[in-house]
Design a protein around this motif. Sequence first.
Motif: not given
Ligand code: SF4
Length: 369
Positions: A97, A99-101, A103-104, A106, A149, A180
């Motif tokens: 993904c 995006m950069e959450c 806590y992700c 991945l 996502d 998101k």
């Molecule tokens: S939590 Fe979801 S939106 Fe956020 S970085 Fe991970 S895959 Fe992407």
Amino acid sequence: MVAYTPDKIYVERGVADSWITRNVLRRLPATPVEWLEDSRTLLSASRRAGPSLAAAKRSLVLARHKGRFFKDCPAGRSRGERNVCCNYFVVNYASNCHMECSYCYLQTHLNFPHLVVYANYPDLLQELEARFESHPSTPFRVGTGELADSLALDSLTRYSVPLVEFFSRYGNAILEFKTKSDCVENLMGLDHGGRTVVSWSINPRAVQESDEHRTASIERRLRAAERCVAEGYRVGFHLDPMIHYPGWQGDYEDLVDEIFRRLPSRSVAWISLGSLRLSAGLKAFMRSRFPRSGLPLGELVPVPDGKLRYFWPIRVRMYRSAVEWVRARSPRTPVYLCMERPGVWSKVFAQAPPDEKRLGRSLAVTAAR
Ligand code: SF4
């Protein structure tokens, strides 16, 4: 959401003629393209070069999925006491993904750091068709948001279009896009037949601003939800991961209130609740990638599934409060817990689901009403 523009696109020759590949190349005519026989050679090269995760994500790989797309959701499997399973299925149409959450999961879960889209979608549809037709009386809930996502790249790929159209033909299956982003443009005007739920992972604005980098703002997510409801889609919300911080009660209650003020309750298919969970490796990774995040400083304790979570009384208090807020505004909206063990379910709902298959079925059936 900050739109994704890769620095480079790698395309496996086997998917050169795919409609998905053509969509991406048409939308990004100026981006350099390198053709590959097999994307696994890129993985070996990346292992040697060791690019940072942020750098690796700047390469988009269009590849053929070599295994099965369709799987049981792994959330019910866990070490120690198992989590309650809601009979969910996932299809991994992409992995990673942009995006950069902070806590992700991945970040430490994937062994291939680039952003990959599996462009052989006809194989995916064929797999689903075989499954749905061989079990005509089983209601399936299928999501695309496990390893990526569901919609963040949709303006490039248009992957949502064949999926929505495919699910509209099956009375025993519901598709869930979990996102998101606010990328719902391609969903407009599709004949979805009520078989697609568009759902948002959502947190109070303070959490989005501090820890969900590059994602769509909460305002934009809710506006996208309003657009989907206007098109006849049902929508879902995942308050997950709920974050425990000073003032969380007021912020989460305001968020639940805003959802039900802006959207008719009959359009909300479900609300799920989950709380922050980190592996020890992810906690260390977060600290180095997002040193300003306060999330790893919470009261996190090791639990039998090997993760760090808030101590269970805190989780129970958060979930019970959220259930009350939802019930006060929409008593009939299904609320369930994600990745929680039966003991926590019983403390929140008085009992754990006696029949997990029935839980999954009822969510699928309610969503299709
Ligand atoms: S939590 Fe979801 S939106 Fe956020 S970085 Fe991970 S895959 Fe992407």
